[in-house]
Motif scaffolding. Structure first.
Motif, PDB file in Angstrom:
ATOM      1  N   GLY A   1       0.806  -1.211   0.000  1.00 50.31           N
ATOM      2  CA  GLY A   1       0.000   0.000   0.000  1.00 50.31           C
ATOM      3  C   GLY A   1       0.836   1.256   0.000  1.00 50.31           C
ATOM      4  O   GLY A   1       0.915   1.961  -1.006  1.00 50.31           O
ATOM      5  N   GLN A   2       1.482   1.530   1.121  1.00 50.46           N
ATOM      6  CA  GLN A   2       2.208   2.793   1.217  1.00 50.46           C
ATOM      7  C   GLN A   2       3.292   2.936   0.146  1.00 50.46           C
ATOM      8  O   GLN A   2       3.318   3.922  -0.598  1.00 50.46           O
TER       9      GLN A   2
ATOM     10  N   TYR B   1       2.025   3.172  -3.698  1.00 51.29           N
ATOM     11  CA  TYR B   1       1.199   4.357  -3.967  1.00 51.29           C
ATOM     12  C   TYR B   1       1.991   5.646  -3.804  1.00 51.29           C
ATOM     13  O   TYR B   1       1.862   6.576  -4.601  1.00 51.29           O
ATOM     14  N   TYR B   2       2.807   5.725  -2.765  1.00 48.11           N
ATOM     15  CA  TYR B   2       3.656   6.906  -2.613  1.00 48.11           C
ATOM     16  C   TYR B   2       4.612   7.017  -3.801  1.00 48.11           C
ATOM     17  O   TYR B   2       4.858   8.099  -4.326  1.00 48.11           O
TER      18      TYR B   2
ATOM     19  N   GLN C   1       4.300   5.818  -6.911  1.00 49.59           N
ATOM     20  CA  GLN C   1       3.612   6.212  -8.139  1.00 49.59           C
ATOM     21  C   GLN C   1       3.177   7.674  -8.088  1.00 49.59           C
ATOM     22  O   GLN C   1       3.235   8.391  -9.092  1.00 49.59           O
ATOM     23  N   CYS C   2       2.762   8.115  -6.906  1.00 49.94           N
ATOM     24  CA  CYS C   2       2.386   9.520  -6.749  1.00 49.94           C
ATOM     25  C   CYS C   2       3.596  10.410  -7.031  1.00 49.94           C
ATOM     26  O   CYS C   2       3.498  11.400  -7.767  1.00 49.94           O
TER      27      CYS C   2
ATOM     28  N   ARG D   1      -5.351  10.110  -9.118  1.00 43.71           N
ATOM     29  CA  ARG D   1      -5.527   8.755  -8.563  1.00 43.71           C
ATOM     30  C   ARG D   1      -4.519   8.473  -7.457  1.00 43.71           C
ATOM     31  O   ARG D   1      -4.893   8.036  -6.366  1.00 43.71           O
ATOM     32  N   TYR D   2      -3.242   8.707  -7.727  1.00 38.50           N
ATOM     33  CA  TYR D   2      -2.236   8.308  -6.757  1.00 38.50           C
ATOM     34  C   TYR D   2      -2.149   9.280  -5.583  1.00 38.50           C
ATOM     35  O   TYR D   2      -1.809   8.861  -4.472  1.00 38.50           O
TER      36      TYR D   2
ATOM     37  N   GLU E   1      -4.785   8.013  -3.361  1.00 41.86           N
ATOM     38  CA  GLU E   1      -4.377   6.777  -2.693  1.00 41.86           C
ATOM     39  C   GLU E   1      -3.418   7.056  -1.542  1.00 41.86           C
ATOM     40  O   GLU E   1      -3.468   6.394  -0.495  1.00 41.86           O
ATOM     41  N   VAL E   2      -2.535   8.039  -1.705  1.00 43.54           N
ATOM     42  CA  VAL E   2      -1.650   8.432  -0.597  1.00 43.54           C
ATOM     43  C   VAL E   2      -2.487   8.870   0.599  1.00 43.54           C
ATOM     44  O   VAL E   2      -2.241   8.459   1.743  1.00 43.54           O
TER      45      VAL E   2
ATOM     46  N   ARG F   1      -5.559   8.087   1.200  1.00 38.57           N
ATOM     47  CA  ARG F   1      -6.300   6.934   1.728  1.00 38.57           C
ATOM     48  C   ARG F   1      -5.435   6.136   2.696  1.00 38.57           C
ATOM     49  O   ARG F   1      -5.889   5.752   3.788  1.00 38.57           O
ATOM     50  N   VAL F   2      -4.183   5.880   2.302  1.00 42.90           N
ATOM     51  CA  VAL F   2      -3.256   5.148   3.175  1.00 42.90           C
ATOM     52  C   VAL F   2      -3.053   5.907   4.482  1.00 42.90           C
ATOM     53  O   VAL F   2      -3.062   5.317   5.578  1.00 42.90           O
TER      54      VAL F   2
END
Length: 251
Positions: A107-108, A111-112, A114-115, A132-133, A136-137, A139-140
């Motif tokens: 997760g972290q 997503y971090y 890709q962001c 999106r990313y 997601e950051v 969200r995590v």
């Protein structure tokens, strides 16, 4: 006395420092093989890790070569943390620690990463990918903030390897999200903010960051991984384009 473990790493990225901080916490002797990021797909490192990603370790005490930071952390805990400084014996706590480590890895970290790629490094700005990313950051961070409500650490009553695994990425969140100077990107998540501050103050992390600063300086890099003399993303993109043209002309 154990022989030193060799840690292969490129200093800019966060993943090697998960391993280094665990080694520091446990007082395990180690030496670092530091090399440039552009060499991760070349020998000799590709002979150590065919996936061409850092970190990787070579442990002469067990004759084991191992890559993937999560697998390395679990190995170090099983083999070297005899006093259970960063882990627990009970079956429930052991599996909860592994649960959080898996969440960090699946997760972290991705997503971090890709962001950071789409927001900072990708030459073409793709709003849908950035949105999106970035989402997601957050969200995590929301998951972690909820899990830490009323708690000091993720599992039990002490700092463990599961907590420390999240630290390198959270410590550089401002550069992932391009947070304006003077703002703390963790401020909307007070539980995560306080938790991260507790880990930033640990001597193991301070030592790890001193080592990173030295290795970055040796490679002519600033704290965020950009070459010295590069002050912003526009200059970095021009620098990378020039490097690419020079490599083509050499070929």
């Amino acid at each position: 006395m154990s022989e030193p473990i060799t840690v292969w790493l490129t200093p800019p990225g966060p993943n090697p420092w998960k391993v280094i901080v665990i080694l520091e916490e446990l007082g395990i002797p180690y030496v670092i093989e530091s090399f440039r990021f552009e060499d991760v797909k070349k020998p000799p490192f590709i002979n150590i890790n065919p996936n061409g990603r850092v970190p990787a370790i070579v442990d002469p005490n067990t004759n084991l070569t191992l890559w993937e930071s999560g697998a390395i952390i679990q190995y170090l805990e099983e083999v070297y943390d005899k006093g259970k400084k960063l882990t627990y014996d009970s079956i429930s706590e052991k599996h909860l620690l592994n649960q959080w480590l898996h969440f960090q890895m699946s997760g972290q970290g991705p997503y971090y990463g890709q962001c950071g790629w789409f927001k900072v490094l990708h030459p073409e700005k793709l709003p849908s990918a950035i949105e999106r990313y970035t989402n997601e950051v957050h969200r995590v961070l929301g998951v972690l903030n909820t899990a830490l409500e009323g708690k000091t650490w993720l599992v039990g009553d002490k700092c463990t390897f599961a907590d420390l695994a999240f630290l390198p990425w959270n410590a550089r969140l401002d550069s992932v999200l391009l947070t304006p100077p003077g703002e703390d990107p963790l401020a909307p998540y007070p539980n995560v903010q306080a938790w991260t501050q507790r880990m930033l103050s640990r001597e193991s992390w301070k030592r790890a960051m001193e080592i990173r600063a030295q290795l970055m300086d040796q490679q002519g890099l600033t704290w965020n991984g950009m070459p010295k003399g590069i002050n912003n993303m526009k200059e970095y993109e021009e620098y990378m384009e020039k490097q690419g043209q020079e490599k083509k002309s050499e070929a």
